[in-house]
Design an enzyme around this catalytic site. Structure first.
Site, PDB file in Angstrom:
ATOM      1  N   THR A   9       0.878  -1.174   0.000  1.00 13.74           N
ATOM      2  CA  THR A   9       0.000   0.000   0.000  1.00 13.74           C
ATOM      3  C   THR A   9       0.910   1.216   0.000  1.00 13.74           C
ATOM      4  O   THR A   9       1.577   1.504   0.994  1.00 13.74           O
ATOM      5  CB  THR A   9      -0.913   0.020   1.243  1.00 13.74           C
ATOM      6  OG1 THR A   9      -1.698  -1.174   1.242  1.00 13.74           O
ATOM      7  CG2 THR A   9      -1.838   1.228   1.206  1.00 13.74           C
ATOM      8  N   LYS A  37      -7.347   1.787  -3.386  1.00  6.59           N
ATOM      9  CA  LYS A  37      -7.027   1.398  -1.996  1.00  6.59           C
ATOM     10  C   LYS A  37      -7.226   2.602  -1.058  1.00  6.59           C
ATOM     11  O   LYS A  37      -7.668   2.458   0.081  1.00  6.59           O
ATOM     12  CB  LYS A  37      -5.583   0.873  -1.927  1.00  6.59           C
ATOM     13  CG  LYS A  37      -5.073   0.557  -0.527  1.00  6.59           C
ATOM     14  CD  LYS A  37      -5.633  -0.729   0.063  1.00  6.59           C
ATOM     15  CE  LYS A  37      -5.114  -0.931   1.483  1.00  6.59           C
ATOM     16  NZ  LYS A  37      -5.524  -2.182   2.099  1.00  6.59           N
ATOM     17  N   LYS A  76      -0.129   5.454   8.243  1.00  7.13           N
ATOM     18  CA  LYS A  76       0.649   5.543   6.996  1.00  7.13           C
ATOM     19  C   LYS A  76      -0.311   5.665   5.806  1.00  7.13           C
ATOM     20  O   LYS A  76      -0.148   6.512   4.935  1.00  7.13           O
ATOM     21  CB  LYS A  76       1.526   4.291   6.868  1.00  7.13           C
ATOM     22  CG  LYS A  76       2.435   4.231   5.680  1.00  7.13           C
ATOM     23  CD  LYS A  76       1.989   3.304   4.571  1.00  7.13           C
ATOM     24  CE  LYS A  76       1.770   1.870   4.920  1.00  7.13           C
ATOM     25  NZ  LYS A  76       1.309   1.043   3.814  1.00  7.13           N
TER      26      LYS A  76
HETATM   27  N1  NAP Z   1      -1.294  -6.472   7.580  1.00  2.00           N
HETATM   28  C1  NAP Z   1      -2.432  -6.197   6.980  1.00  2.00           C
HETATM   29  O1  NAP Z   1      -3.535  -6.521   7.464  1.00  2.00           O
HETATM   30  C2  NAP Z   1      -2.435  -5.487   5.630  1.00  2.00           C
HETATM   31  C3  NAP Z   1      -3.598  -5.478   4.882  1.00  2.00           C
HETATM   32  C4  NAP Z   1      -3.600  -4.852   3.634  1.00  2.00           C
HETATM   33  C5  NAP Z   1      -2.460  -4.217   3.181  1.00  2.00           C
HETATM   34  N2  NAP Z   1      -1.326  -4.216   3.952  1.00  2.00           N
HETATM   35  C6  NAP Z   1      -0.136  -3.530   3.410  1.00  2.00           C
HETATM   36  O2  NAP Z   1       0.783  -4.506   2.955  1.00  2.00           O
HETATM   37  C7  NAP Z   1       2.121  -4.048   3.166  1.00  2.00           C
HETATM   38  C8  NAP Z   1       2.875  -5.051   4.039  1.00  2.00           C
HETATM   39  O3  NAP Z   1       2.161  -5.191   5.257  1.00  2.00           O
HETATM   40  P1  NAP Z   1       2.551  -6.335   6.325  1.00  2.00           P
HETATM   41  O4  NAP Z   1       1.451  -6.351   7.305  1.00  2.00           O
HETATM   42  O5  NAP Z   1       2.944  -7.595   5.613  1.00  2.00           O
HETATM   43  O6  NAP Z   1       3.836  -5.654   6.970  1.00  2.00           O
HETATM   44  P2  NAP Z   1       4.992  -6.330   7.866  1.00  2.00           P
HETATM   45  O7  NAP Z   1       4.548  -7.585   8.497  1.00  2.00           O
HETATM   46  O8  NAP Z   1       5.534  -5.247   8.717  1.00  2.00           O
HETATM   47  O9  NAP Z   1       6.084  -6.727   6.766  1.00  2.00           O
HETATM   48  C9  NAP Z   1       6.794  -5.767   6.014  1.00  2.00           C
HETATM   49  C10 NAP Z   1       7.746  -6.488   5.100  1.00  2.00           C
HETATM   50  O10 NAP Z   1       8.474  -5.535   4.322  1.00  2.00           O
HETATM   51  C11 NAP Z   1       9.874  -5.720   4.547  1.00  2.00           C
HETATM   52  N3  NAP Z   1      10.523  -4.410   4.487  1.00  2.00           N
HETATM   53  C12 NAP Z   1      10.098  -3.262   5.079  1.00  2.00           C
HETATM   54  N4  NAP Z   1      10.937  -2.252   4.788  1.00  2.00           N
HETATM   55  C13 NAP Z   1      11.900  -2.777   4.004  1.00  2.00           C
HETATM   56  C14 NAP Z   1      13.039  -2.244   3.374  1.00  2.00           C
HETATM   57  N5  NAP Z   1      13.358  -0.934   3.493  1.00  2.00           N
HETATM   58  N6  NAP Z   1      13.831  -3.064   2.657  1.00  2.00           N
HETATM   59  C15 NAP Z   1      13.518  -4.366   2.536  1.00  2.00           C
HETATM   60  N7  NAP Z   1      12.438  -4.941   3.104  1.00  2.00           N
HETATM   61  C16 NAP Z   1      11.644  -4.151   3.823  1.00  2.00           C
HETATM   62  C17 NAP Z   1       9.983  -6.359   5.913  1.00  2.00           C
HETATM   63  O11 NAP Z   1      11.218  -7.020   6.059  1.00  2.00           O
HETATM   64  P3  NAP Z   1      11.757  -7.469   7.521  1.00  2.00           P
HETATM   65  O12 NAP Z   1      11.148  -8.817   7.797  1.00  2.00           O
HETATM   66  O13 NAP Z   1      13.215  -7.508   7.381  1.00  2.00           O
HETATM   67  O14 NAP Z   1      11.280  -6.408   8.502  1.00  2.00           O
HETATM   68  C18 NAP Z   1       8.793  -7.320   5.852  1.00  2.00           C
HETATM   69  O15 NAP Z   1       9.104  -8.445   5.070  1.00  2.00           O
HETATM   70  C19 NAP Z   1       2.003  -2.643   3.803  1.00  2.00           C
HETATM   71  O16 NAP Z   1       2.095  -1.675   2.789  1.00  2.00           O
HETATM   72  C20 NAP Z   1       0.614  -2.681   4.427  1.00  2.00           C
HETATM   73  O17 NAP Z   1       0.047  -1.381   4.531  1.00  2.00           O
HETATM   74  C21 NAP Z   1      -1.291  -4.859   5.157  1.00  2.00           C
END
Ligand code: NAP
Length: 292
Positions: free
Chosen positions: A98, A173, A241
């Site tokens: 997102t 979104k 965010k």
């Molecule tokens: N969670 C939800 O319910 C949900 C629903 C819809 C959309 N989203 C969106 O989907 C996206 C991911 O969400 P999530 O919940 O999966 O987040 P998350 O669990 O915090 O995972 C983030 C991922 O991105 C990686 N990452 C972050 N910054 C990075 C960087 N600078 N370089 C390389 N890797 C990086 C992290 O690596 P590390 O493991 O090394 O930290 C991790 O693999 C976000 O944009 C969020 O808004 C989430």
């Protein structure tokens, strides 16, 4: 079977990559910044893992990405060792992060210069949707690129829609998040009143969820809200965010989003209460903390 790369094995990416391997039957190579997670994924699902996004994307037909925000996305694409160093001509990069519509346009232009396709493809459906492979995917890009990628995206989705040109997925979104922000505040205020008046919240929701006020949030969150439980779901930090992206876009478009701006400030108060990782339904915790 296609050669697929997946960058970012977070709450969402880890199970999405697994569906591409197990349900889609694709040959999947993963990258994660914290390498232990990539190693664990490869062990659990039998795919490969790579040391950099560039190494993961090398030779892939489809490169997926699901990281945190615009800067994270730039870092794994155009940064050092980023995927754009190696994505091959004719391949398609699908971004499930997102992020802003601006970063989608910026990266799509670079992809076009390098001869590969780019789709902004944020998702909705949360952790459960990712784990069950039933996400809703909102896509921006051109029709031919979308048609080629759609069957692969369907490995983790129940609904995949092309919303318009590059950026239209992210704009869709934003509408999704704006709807949720106002709705959750309304739901919180309703439960706040019901609790103060001594109503049985479950009984009330059993009835009103079948009428015009029913919503996903009401159905799925009323019990935990009533119990004051917020250690689950979609984190307040992520929501802030997303709302920042919405408010920035509103500024660009010259429109005002007064309720979204207000609810964003309420979420800032939830953060000050220590609720950074609480579910978005924690707007009720803020009302309850006020004691009125
Ligand atoms: N969670 C939800 O319910 C949900 C629903 C819809 C959309 N989203 C969106 O989907 C996206 C991911 O969400 P999530 O919940 O999966 O987040 P998350 O669990 O915090 O995972 C983030 C991922 O991105 C990686 N990452 C972050 N910054 C990075 C960087 N600078 N370089 C390389 N890797 C990086 C992290 O690596 P590390 O493991 O090394 O930290 C991790 O693999 C976000 O944009 C969020 O808004 C989430």
């Amino acid at each position: 079977m296609a050669k697929v790369a997946f960058i970012g094995l977070g709450v969402m990416g880890y199970p999405m990559a697994a569906h591409l391997k197990n349900k889609g039957g694709h040959d999947v190579t993963v990258f994660n910044r914290t390498a232990a997670k990539a190693e664990a994924w490869a062990k659990e699902h039998g795919g490969s893992h790579a040391p950099t996004p560039a190494a993961a994307a090398d030779g892939a037909d489809f490169v997926f990405c699901c990281v945190g925000n615009d800067d994270d996305l730039r870092s794994v694409t155009t940064g050092e060792g980023g995927a754009f160093e190696t994505v091959k001509s004719g391949a398609i990069f699908i971004d499930n992060t997102t992020a802003s519509a601006d970063v989608a346009r910026e990266l799509a232009a670079i992809a076009a210069e390098k001869g590969f396709g780019f789709l902004d493809a944020p998702v909705s459906g949360g952790q459960a949707g990712a784990e069950n492979g039933v996400l809703t995917v909102m896509v921006g890009g051109d029709q031919a690129t979308f048609d080629t990628a759609k069957p692969v995206i369907e490995s983790y989705a129940k609904m995949v829609g092309l919303m318009g040109d590059t950026g239209a997925g992210q704009l869709t979104k934003m509408m999704n998040q704006i709807c949720i922000a106002g709705l959750v505040q309304g739901l919180s205020e309703a439960i706040h009143l019901g609790q103060a008046a001594g109503l049985d919240i479950k009984k009330v929701v059993d009835v009103i969820s079948k009428g015009a006020a029913g919503s996903w949030q009401m159905e799925n969150r009323h019990e935990t809200m009533d119990a004051g439980q917020y250690e689950h779901g979609f984190a307040v930090d992520w929501m802030r965010k997303d709302l920042a992206i919405c408010l920035e876009e509103a500024n660009t478009q010259g429109v005002s989003l007064p309720v979204t701006a207000l609810v964003d400030q309420f979420y800032a108060e939830v953060q000050r209460m220590g609720g950074n990782r609480w579910d978005t339904s924690a707007l009720l915790a803020r009302l309850n903390a006020s004691g009125k």
